[in-house]
Design an enzyme around this catalytic site. Structure first.
Site, PDB file in Angstrom:
ATOM      1  N   ARG A  71      21.137  47.489  32.070  1.00 20.54           N
ATOM      2  CA  ARG A  71      21.703  48.109  33.270  1.00 20.54           C
ATOM      3  C   ARG A  71      22.589  49.330  32.998  1.00 20.54           C
ATOM      4  O   ARG A  71      23.788  49.321  33.307  1.00 20.54           O
ATOM      5  CB  ARG A  71      22.446  47.061  34.106  1.00 20.54           C
ATOM      6  CG  ARG A  71      21.541  45.918  34.472  1.00 20.54           C
ATOM      7  CD  ARG A  71      22.165  44.966  35.423  1.00 20.54           C
ATOM      8  NE  ARG A  71      22.186  45.440  36.802  1.00 20.54           N
ATOM      9  CZ  ARG A  71      22.608  44.711  37.814  1.00 20.54           C
ATOM     10  NH1 ARG A  71      23.047  43.510  37.624  1.00 20.54           N
ATOM     11  NH2 ARG A  71      22.584  45.201  39.035  1.00 20.54           N
TER      12      ARG A  71
ATOM     13  N   LYS B  83      13.819  57.676  38.180  1.00 22.52           N
ATOM     14  CA  LYS B  83      13.427  56.301  38.500  1.00 22.52           C
ATOM     15  C   LYS B  83      14.195  55.895  39.758  1.00 22.52           C
ATOM     16  O   LYS B  83      15.316  56.374  39.967  1.00 22.52           O
ATOM     17  CB  LYS B  83      13.821  55.416  37.313  1.00 22.52           C
ATOM     18  CG  LYS B  83      13.346  54.016  37.396  1.00 22.52           C
ATOM     19  CD  LYS B  83      13.669  53.249  36.125  1.00 22.52           C
ATOM     20  CE  LYS B  83      13.440  51.771  36.380  1.00 22.52           C
ATOM     21  NZ  LYS B  83      13.854  50.929  35.279  1.00 22.52           N
TER      22      LYS B  83
ATOM     23  N   SER C  72      16.654  54.039  41.854  1.00 19.57           N
ATOM     24  CA  SER C  72      17.828  53.194  41.583  1.00 19.57           C
ATOM     25  C   SER C  72      18.657  53.040  42.859  1.00 19.57           C
ATOM     26  O   SER C  72      19.033  54.029  43.503  1.00 19.57           O
ATOM     27  CB  SER C  72      18.679  53.836  40.486  1.00 19.57           C
ATOM     28  OG  SER C  72      20.018  53.352  40.558  1.00 19.57           O
ATOM     29  N   VAL C  73      18.929  51.795  43.200  1.00 17.74           N
ATOM     30  CA  VAL C  73      19.728  51.487  44.389  1.00 17.74           C
ATOM     31  C   VAL C  73      21.133  52.088  44.238  1.00 17.74           C
ATOM     32  O   VAL C  73      21.591  52.882  45.066  1.00 17.74           O
ATOM     33  CB  VAL C  73      19.817  49.944  44.576  1.00 17.74           C
ATOM     34  CG1 VAL C  73      20.870  49.553  45.601  1.00 17.74           C
ATOM     35  CG2 VAL C  73      18.460  49.381  44.960  1.00 17.74           C
TER      36      VAL C  73
ATOM     37  N   ARG D  26      29.531  44.904  38.771  1.00 15.27           N
ATOM     38  CA  ARG D  26      29.042  46.233  38.419  1.00 15.27           C
ATOM     39  C   ARG D  26      29.117  47.203  39.599  1.00 15.27           C
ATOM     40  O   ARG D  26      29.171  48.407  39.420  1.00 15.27           O
ATOM     41  CB  ARG D  26      27.591  46.137  37.940  1.00 15.27           C
ATOM     42  CG  ARG D  26      27.391  45.264  36.741  1.00 15.27           C
ATOM     43  CD  ARG D  26      25.925  45.175  36.440  1.00 15.27           C
ATOM     44  NE  ARG D  26      25.343  46.507  36.481  1.00 15.27           N
ATOM     45  CZ  ARG D  26      25.359  47.355  35.465  1.00 15.27           C
ATOM     46  NH1 ARG D  26      25.883  47.001  34.330  1.00 15.27           N
ATOM     47  NH2 ARG D  26      24.835  48.542  35.593  1.00 15.27           N
TER      48      ARG D  26
ATOM     49  N   ILE E  87      11.573  45.090  37.501  1.00 13.08           N
ATOM     50  CA  ILE E  87      12.818  45.854  37.709  1.00 13.08           C
ATOM     51  C   ILE E  87      13.806  45.628  36.556  1.00 13.08           C
ATOM     52  O   ILE E  87      14.350  46.581  36.009  1.00 13.08           O
ATOM     53  CB  ILE E  87      13.492  45.477  39.056  1.00 13.08           C
ATOM     54  CG1 ILE E  87      12.506  45.601  40.227  1.00 13.08           C
ATOM     55  CG2 ILE E  87      14.739  46.334  39.297  1.00 13.08           C
ATOM     56  CD1 ILE E  87      12.085  46.990  40.611  1.00 13.08           C
TER      57      ILE E  87
ATOM     58  N   ARG F  89      29.792  34.504  44.062  1.00 15.10           N
ATOM     59  CA  ARG F  89      29.859  35.969  44.096  1.00 15.10           C
ATOM     60  C   ARG F  89      29.092  36.537  45.295  1.00 15.10           C
ATOM     61  O   ARG F  89      29.435  37.605  45.794  1.00 15.10           O
ATOM     62  CB  ARG F  89      29.235  36.551  42.818  1.00 15.10           C
ATOM     63  CG  ARG F  89      30.118  36.483  41.606  1.00 15.10           C
ATOM     64  CD  ARG F  89      29.493  37.278  40.495  1.00 15.10           C
ATOM     65  NE  ARG F  89      28.993  38.538  40.996  1.00 15.10           N
ATOM     66  CZ  ARG F  89      27.950  39.201  40.506  1.00 15.10           C
ATOM     67  NH1 ARG F  89      27.278  38.738  39.484  1.00 15.10           N
ATOM     68  NH2 ARG F  89      27.571  40.347  41.030  1.00 15.10           N
TER      69      ARG F  89
ATOM     70  N   LYS G 172      26.190  41.377  51.454  1.00 12.83           N
ATOM     71  CA  LYS G 172      27.049  41.792  50.330  1.00 12.83           C
ATOM     72  C   LYS G 172      26.628  43.168  49.823  1.00 12.83           C
ATOM     73  O   LYS G 172      27.461  44.049  49.617  1.00 12.83           O
ATOM     74  CB  LYS G 172      26.933  40.757  49.203  1.00 12.83           C
ATOM     75  CG  LYS G 172      27.469  41.242  47.864  1.00 12.83           C
ATOM     76  CD  LYS G 172      27.315  40.217  46.786  1.00 12.83           C
ATOM     77  CE  LYS G 172      26.076  40.329  45.949  1.00 12.83           C
ATOM     78  NZ  LYS G 172      25.996  41.490  45.050  1.00 12.83           N
TER      79      LYS G 172
ATOM     80  N   CYS H 107      24.483  43.224  31.314  1.00  8.13           N
ATOM     81  CA  CYS H 107      24.735  41.885  31.833  1.00  8.13           C
ATOM     82  C   CYS H 107      23.531  41.029  31.487  1.00  8.13           C
ATOM     83  O   CYS H 107      22.581  41.520  30.894  1.00  8.13           O
ATOM     84  CB  CYS H 107      25.016  41.909  33.322  1.00  8.13           C
ATOM     85  SG  CYS H 107      23.590  42.318  34.293  1.00  8.13           S
TER      86      CYS H 107
ATOM     87  N   ASP I 197      15.679  40.333  43.586  1.00  6.12           N
ATOM     88  CA  ASP I 197      16.741  39.371  43.905  1.00  6.12           C
ATOM     89  C   ASP I 197      16.199  38.079  44.534  1.00  6.12           C
ATOM     90  O   ASP I 197      16.967  37.142  44.764  1.00  6.12           O
ATOM     91  CB  ASP I 197      17.761  40.003  44.864  1.00  6.12           C
ATOM     92  CG  ASP I 197      18.688  40.965  44.134  1.00  6.12           C
ATOM     93  OD1 ASP I 197      18.649  41.027  42.893  1.00  6.12           O
ATOM     94  OD2 ASP I 197      19.462  41.673  44.814  1.00  6.12           O
TER      95      ASP I 197
HETATM   96  C1  UD1 Z   1      21.108  46.781  43.025  1.00  2.83           C
HETATM   97  C2  UD1 Z   1      21.553  45.467  43.647  1.00  2.83           C
HETATM   98  C3  UD1 Z   1      20.964  44.285  42.895  1.00  2.83           C
HETATM   99  C4  UD1 Z   1      19.448  44.419  42.804  1.00  2.83           C
HETATM  100  C5  UD1 Z   1      19.051  45.801  42.283  1.00  2.83           C
HETATM  101  C6  UD1 Z   1      17.556  46.041  42.344  1.00  2.83           C
HETATM  102  C7  UD1 Z   1      23.722  45.890  44.600  1.00  2.83           C
HETATM  103  C8  UD1 Z   1      25.210  45.726  44.495  1.00  2.83           C
HETATM  104  N1  UD1 Z   1      23.007  45.405  43.604  1.00  2.83           N
HETATM  105  O1  UD1 Z   1      21.603  46.816  41.678  1.00  2.83           O
HETATM  106  O2  UD1 Z   1      21.306  43.100  43.596  1.00  2.83           O
HETATM  107  O3  UD1 Z   1      18.940  43.437  41.941  1.00  2.83           O
HETATM  108  O4  UD1 Z   1      19.688  46.831  43.048  1.00  2.83           O
HETATM  109  O5  UD1 Z   1      17.080  45.875  43.617  1.00  2.83           O
HETATM  110  O6  UD1 Z   1      23.222  46.408  45.585  1.00  2.83           O
HETATM  111  N2  UD1 Z   1      18.716  51.874  35.883  1.00  2.83           N
HETATM  112  C9  UD1 Z   1      18.838  52.752  34.812  1.00  2.83           C
HETATM  113  N3  UD1 Z   1      19.794  53.717  34.885  1.00  2.83           N
HETATM  114  C10 UD1 Z   1      20.616  53.876  35.955  1.00  2.83           C
HETATM  115  C11 UD1 Z   1      20.485  52.992  37.059  1.00  2.83           C
HETATM  116  C12 UD1 Z   1      19.521  51.988  36.989  1.00  2.83           C
HETATM  117  O7  UD1 Z   1      18.102  52.644  33.839  1.00  2.83           O
HETATM  118  O8  UD1 Z   1      21.458  54.783  35.955  1.00  2.83           O
HETATM  119  C13 UD1 Z   1      17.681  50.807  35.846  1.00  2.83           C
HETATM  120  C14 UD1 Z   1      18.319  49.398  35.861  1.00  2.83           C
HETATM  121  O9  UD1 Z   1      18.691  48.976  34.565  1.00  2.83           O
HETATM  122  C15 UD1 Z   1      17.192  48.577  36.456  1.00  2.83           C
HETATM  123  C16 UD1 Z   1      16.564  49.539  37.463  1.00  2.83           C
HETATM  124  O10 UD1 Z   1      16.941  50.860  37.046  1.00  2.83           O
HETATM  125  O11 UD1 Z   1      16.255  48.258  35.461  1.00  2.83           O
HETATM  126  C17 UD1 Z   1      16.983  49.347  38.904  1.00  2.83           C
HETATM  127  O12 UD1 Z   1      18.401  49.273  38.967  1.00  2.83           O
HETATM  128  P1  UD1 Z   1      19.221  49.664  40.265  1.00  2.83           P
HETATM  129  O13 UD1 Z   1      18.273  49.829  41.418  1.00  2.83           O
HETATM  130  O14 UD1 Z   1      20.124  50.785  39.948  1.00  2.83           O
HETATM  131  O15 UD1 Z   1      20.078  48.337  40.498  1.00  2.83           O
HETATM  132  P2  UD1 Z   1      21.604  48.210  40.894  1.00  2.83           P
HETATM  133  O16 UD1 Z   1      22.006  49.292  41.817  1.00  2.83           O
HETATM  134  O17 UD1 Z   1      22.415  47.993  39.664  1.00  2.83           O
END
Ligand code: UD1
Length: 422
Positions: free
Chosen positions: A123, A163, A165-166, A94, A332, A402, A22, A118, A310
């Site tokens: 997030r 930081k 971020s995925v 999201r 995280i 989901r 996914k 969420c 996850d």
């Molecule tokens: C993705 C995954 C999710 C997984 C997460 C962490 C998908 C669709 N979802 O979510 O399943 O749990 O990676 O491995 O692939 N953050 C900020 N600002 C930003 C972006 C992120 O503060 O602009 C923070 C988030 O709140 C969180 C951390 O950075 O605390 C990591 O988030 P991120 O890696 O971005 O997760 P997602 O991409 O939302």
């Protein structure tokens, strides 16, 4: 609302085939907005989040043609392109925010609902926005929507994420593919869904993405992408969930269609708990121990450093049955212990101190009625109910739908007494 009825305890034996990922499919589908030519994506998982992304693409104007089994989709551009990702779609997933980078790079215009928080944390998307701004995107936030535009083509730049971020890494890679010149992204997330799948898909279509350092990605912009067929990788988190299930339930399970190298950190942790694991190119044979050993000081971290967030909830279930005390720190997301209260209802003894969970072992789970709170927490409840004595009912399993493809069918085939009540 559907529920699961699970009668336990269950032992696990047999084989399971892993579905498409996914979290790899979502950015790949979003990236199809960059194309003028037809794109064919294969090995899609049949899960709700993929339907949501497909609905978003449809509402943006993409033409969608599914194969009979809905695992393959052909996506092409229609004459009428829209630019609005509405709240109704973004609030349920999201990942819809991944359309921002593609729309702005291709059409210089996007109106995307802000995702909001969420249950697992606030997030925010500040890293996505500030990095796209560096490439030349302008935006305002009005009435809960990001109104984004760009005067001309995006311009390649050097960006260091403060930081990892995925989502931000994915959005920027997608956007930079059609930018002018060279973009260098530093401190990127390097999950296989990004460093392997998204990169391979875009490069197959003619993008110029090169990983030049461990967390450094260089993208040279191109004018257009060509017609492409791509098959999505297997789901790492589904694989991890089945590995935990086998370890937990004294199982003997052959997991097919996943490259074990991509989940090595979690397999090493499971070995520490006593699991016997043999791997080949795309199979994992895992046997659960008679006695599960405890592990202290597990910390969730970005790939590949330590346990994936996850899989945190699923590992917690396993450690409830270990011979001694364990702990998991969630680094995280700030609020990802929603499953703890439910595990306590089954008899789990878990204390939360800030972002650390201290898990007393030797729990004998007893079946109870439970409530799902989010996707991965729900998977943990299914695992716990599977080894609990007696009957459990898990409510609100739409969270599971989901991200897990027909989990009840897969579990039933390997010996779990599980039924969906509609
Ligand atoms: C993705 C995954 C999710 C997984 C997460 C962490 C998908 C669709 N979802 O979510 O399943 O749990 O990676 O491995 O692939 N953050 C900020 N600002 C930003 C972006 C992120 O503060 O602009 C923070 C988030 O709140 C969180 C951390 O950075 O605390 C990591 O988030 P991120 O890696 O971005 O997760 P997602 O991409 O939302």
């Amino acid at each position: 609302m559907d529920k699961f009825l699970i009668k336990g305890p269950n032992k696990i034996k047999g084989q399971v085939s892993i579905s498409g990922s996914k979290n790899a499919a979502l950015p790949i589908l979003a990236a199809t907005l960059l194309f003028d030519k037809e794109v064919t994506i294969d090995n899609l998982p049949r899960v709700k989040d993929i339907d949501t992304m497909i609905n978003l693409l449809k509402s943006l104007g993409s033409k969608i043609q599914f194969s009979k089994n809905k695992k393959t989709v052909k996506i092409s551009k229609s004459k009428k392109q829209n630019f609005l990702a509405p709240y109704s779609l973004v609030k349920t997933m999201r990942g819809s925010i991944l359309s921002l980078g593609a729309l702005i790079a291709k059409y210089k215009k996007a109106i995307i609902s802000l995702p909001g928080g969420c249950l697992i944390g606030a997030r925010p998307i500040n890293y996505h926005l500030s990095a796209l701004k560096k490439l030349g995107m302008k935006y305002e936030i009005k009435k809960g929507y990001i109104h984004a535009s760009s005067k001309g083509k995006l311009q390649g730049k050097k960006i260091k994420f403060s930081k990892i971020s995925v989502g931000a890494t994915e959005n920027l890679i997608i956007a930079a593919c059609l930018a002018n010149g060279k973009t260098v992204l530093k401190n990127c997330a390097i999950e296989p869904e990004i460093k392997n799948d998204l990169t391979n898909f875009l490069n197959k279509a003619g993008a110029k993405i090169k990983w030049t350092g461990k967390r450094t990605c260089q993208i040279i912009g191109v004018n257009s992408l060509k017609e492409t067929k791509y098959s999505v990788m297997g789901d790492r988190i589904e694989t991890g969930t089945f590995c935990v299930a086998a370890t937990l339930a004294k199982g003997d399970l052959l997991i097919k269609n996943f490259n074990p190298k991509l989940i090595q950190t979690e397999l090493n942790l499971l070995k520490k708990t006593g699991a016997t694991i043999k791997t080949s190119k795309d199979e994992i044979h895992i046997k659960g121990p008679q006695k599960i050993k405890n592990i202290s000081n597990i910390v969730t971290k970005e790939y590949p450093i330590s346990l994936a967030t996850d899989l945190q909830a699923q590992f917690m279930v396993l450690l409830c049955l270990a011979s001694g005390r364990s702990s998991i720190t969630e680094s995280i997301f700030e609020n990802r212990f929603m499953h703890v209260a439910e595990l306590r209802r089954l008899g789990g003894r878990i204390i939360i101190k800030g972002n650390k969970a201290i898990i007393e072992g030797q729990t004998e789970f007893i079946g109870a009625e439970l409530m799902s709170s989010d996707l991965r927490a729900s998977a943990a409840l299914v695992l716990a109910a599977m080894v609990a004595k007696g009957q459990s009912v898990i409510n609100r399993i739409y969270h599971l739908d989901r991200g897990y493809e027909k989990i009840e069918n897969k579990l039933r085939k390997i010996g779990v007494n599980i039924k969906r009540l509609s």
